[in-house]
Design a protein around this motif. Sequence first.
Motif, PDB file in Angstrom:
ATOM      1  N   GLU A 210     164.827  65.693  44.552  1.00 38.02           N
ATOM      2  CA  GLU A 210     164.182  66.487  43.505  1.00 38.02           C
ATOM      3  C   GLU A 210     165.144  67.519  42.913  1.00 38.02           C
ATOM      4  O   GLU A 210     165.217  67.690  41.681  1.00 38.02           O
ATOM      5  CB  GLU A 210     162.944  67.193  44.068  1.00 38.02           C
ATOM      6  CG  GLU A 210     162.199  68.076  43.092  1.00 38.02           C
ATOM      7  CD  GLU A 210     161.625  67.333  41.897  1.00 38.02           C
ATOM      8  OE1 GLU A 210     161.447  67.971  40.833  1.00 38.02           O
ATOM      9  OE2 GLU A 210     161.356  66.110  42.015  1.00 38.02           O
ATOM     10  N   ILE A 211     165.885  68.204  43.773  1.00 40.24           N
ATOM     11  CA  ILE A 211     166.774  69.250  43.278  1.00 40.24           C
ATOM     12  C   ILE A 211     167.972  68.652  42.539  1.00 40.24           C
ATOM     13  O   ILE A 211     168.384  69.160  41.486  1.00 40.24           O
ATOM     14  CB  ILE A 211     167.205  70.173  44.425  1.00 40.24           C
ATOM     15  CG1 ILE A 211     166.000  71.027  44.865  1.00 40.24           C
ATOM     16  CG2 ILE A 211     168.380  71.052  44.026  1.00 40.24           C
ATOM     17  CD1 ILE A 211     166.277  71.987  45.994  1.00 40.24           C
ATOM     18  N   ASP A 212     168.527  67.568  43.060  1.00 39.00           N
ATOM     19  CA  ASP A 212     169.658  66.934  42.376  1.00 39.00           C
ATOM     20  C   ASP A 212     169.265  66.487  40.972  1.00 39.00           C
ATOM     21  O   ASP A 212     170.072  66.572  40.034  1.00 39.00           O
ATOM     22  CB  ASP A 212     170.160  65.729  43.175  1.00 39.00           C
ATOM     23  CG  ASP A 212     170.911  66.129  44.435  1.00 39.00           C
ATOM     24  OD1 ASP A 212     171.108  67.336  44.657  1.00 39.00           O
ATOM     25  OD2 ASP A 212     171.302  65.214  45.197  1.00 39.00           O
ATOM     26  N   LYS A 213     168.040  66.010  40.835  1.00 35.75           N
ATOM     27  CA  LYS A 213     167.549  65.588  39.526  1.00 35.75           C
ATOM     28  C   LYS A 213     167.552  66.758  38.547  1.00 35.75           C
ATOM     29  O   LYS A 213     167.868  66.601  37.361  1.00 35.75           O
ATOM     30  CB  LYS A 213     166.135  65.019  39.685  1.00 35.75           C
ATOM     31  CG  LYS A 213     165.481  64.545  38.415  1.00 35.75           C
ATOM     32  CD  LYS A 213     164.146  63.858  38.737  1.00 35.75           C
ATOM     33  CE  LYS A 213     163.144  64.828  39.313  1.00 35.75           C
ATOM     34  NZ  LYS A 213     161.822  64.190  39.585  1.00 35.75           N
ATOM     35  N   ARG A 214     167.239  67.939  39.047  1.00 40.96           N
ATOM     36  CA  ARG A 214     167.198  69.132  38.192  1.00 40.96           C
ATOM     37  C   ARG A 214     168.605  69.681  37.909  1.00 40.96           C
ATOM     38  O   ARG A 214     168.837  70.277  36.868  1.00 40.96           O
ATOM     39  CB  ARG A 214     166.332  70.216  38.828  1.00 40.96           C
ATOM     40  CG  ARG A 214     164.895  69.774  39.067  1.00 40.96           C
ATOM     41  CD  ARG A 214     164.027  70.894  39.600  1.00 40.96           C
ATOM     42  NE  ARG A 214     162.680  70.434  39.929  1.00 40.96           N
ATOM     43  CZ  ARG A 214     161.631  71.222  40.031  1.00 40.96           C
ATOM     44  NH1 ARG A 214     161.746  72.517  39.829  1.00 40.96           N
ATOM     45  NH2 ARG A 214     160.429  70.723  40.346  1.00 40.96           N
ATOM     46  N   LEU A 215     169.518  69.477  38.861  1.00 37.90           N
ATOM     47  CA  LEU A 215     170.873  69.987  38.684  1.00 37.90           C
ATOM     48  C   LEU A 215     171.691  69.151  37.702  1.00 37.90           C
ATOM     49  O   LEU A 215     172.525  69.678  36.967  1.00 37.90           O
ATOM     50  CB  LEU A 215     171.599  70.028  40.034  1.00 37.90           C
ATOM     51  CG  LEU A 215     171.180  71.105  41.019  1.00 37.90           C
ATOM     52  CD1 LEU A 215     171.807  70.842  42.375  1.00 37.90           C
ATOM     53  CD2 LEU A 215     171.560  72.496  40.512  1.00 37.90           C
ATOM     54  N   GLY A 216     171.483  67.861  37.737  1.00 34.74           N
ATOM     55  CA  GLY A 216     172.275  66.980  36.893  1.00 34.74           C
ATOM     56  C   GLY A 216     173.536  66.504  37.603  1.00 34.74           C
ATOM     57  O   GLY A 216     173.918  67.003  38.671  1.00 34.74           O
ATOM     58  N   ASP A 217     174.196  65.523  37.004  1.00 36.64           N
ATOM     59  CA  ASP A 217     175.374  64.907  37.616  1.00 36.64           C
ATOM     60  C   ASP A 217     176.532  65.896  37.725  1.00 36.64           C
ATOM     61  O   ASP A 217     176.739  66.743  36.848  1.00 36.64           O
ATOM     62  CB  ASP A 217     175.829  63.702  36.787  1.00 36.64           C
ATOM     63  CG  ASP A 217     174.807  62.576  36.797  1.00 36.64           C
ATOM     64  OD1 ASP A 217     173.987  62.550  37.728  1.00 36.64           O
ATOM     65  OD2 ASP A 217     174.838  61.733  35.871  1.00 36.64           O
ATOM     66  N   GLY A 218     177.267  65.748  38.824  1.00 34.53           N
ATOM     67  CA  GLY A 218     178.507  66.488  38.983  1.00 34.53           C
ATOM     68  C   GLY A 218     178.383  67.930  39.406  1.00 34.53           C
ATOM     69  O   GLY A 218     179.401  68.622  39.558  1.00 34.53           O
TER      70      GLY A 218
END
Length: 362
Positions: A210-218
Amino acid sequence: MNEKLQALRDAGVSIWLDDLSRERIVTGNLAELVETSGVVGVTTNPTIFANALSDGEQYSEQVAQLKADGASVDDAVFELTTSDVQQACDVLRDVFDATDGVDGRVSIEVDPGAANDTDHTVDLAQRLWKRVDRPNLFIKIPATVEGLPAITATIAAGISVNVTLIFSLDRYRGVMEAYLEGLRQAKDGGHDLSTIHSVASFFVSRVDTEIDKRLGDGHPLRGKAAIANARLAYEAYEEVFSGPDFIELEAAGANKQRPLWASTGVKDPAYPDTMYVDELVVDNTVNTMPEKTMKAVADHGEIRGDTVHGTYDDARDVLAALEREGISYDDVVRVLEEEGVEKFDTSWAELRDTVSNELDKA
């Protein structure tokens, strides 16, 4: 015993298999995993049962009998799943006896449709406990707001509980308090506290998803939140179970409610497939793994001793950095809990559909 799995056990982590099927039981596969891979517990869920029913022929005789008896779909689900869990409890009974009830446990979930209904959850927990009739059973109850008093009532009745679907640190503290209150009531009711056990299943990988989805790639914070969150959960566990409220109960025979790391299969292929095992090694915990993850740990896990103590300040820094990035922790855990309950409902519906199809074919 594989040396990496043995090292995990030596570090105080109980290895539980997040899977069950009748085929595993009757072929001796489960017993073999206990013997050779150090498996000392089993967790189940509706999706696991649905997959087992779809893929295996071991259920055909019981399904045919249930159909002949005129069983409803819900009754058939109840009988098929409790039969598997009962047999698995028997396979693990020696582990249960050897560990004084700490391990050798098999978990079965209450109907997730009751997640927001305290009284219904308690009734279902008691029904499952009576039907399986094995001391090494755990009843899985979701840690929703409505689930907390159900956890207390179930523990108060002397029934051991696996509290599932925990994402937030605040909710985890509520879970621990619900357990302690249940122990207090059990003591007042004359129950032997030494026979009551519990684990608190803190979900890991979904937090990163969930958090990675909000942070975005890289983004440099990708893949950091879940482990930080779990490590801070262990800090909370240490605080509560070394505190005066528990010490008084411990003197009466009570057991600590162990943290259980759930959802430890890696969802993002960019991450090491053993990271949610390697980075959460600490004494008096459980890691429940899909067999794929367990095999990965046996093959190339990096078990380097305690990887939790000494990390708490860094873990707090990770969560604080996420807040500065505009990622609301409270919103993330709210979304995850709502999605978790919804996923439980969906998987239960899939299980009912699978059983209905099997009854139609019988």
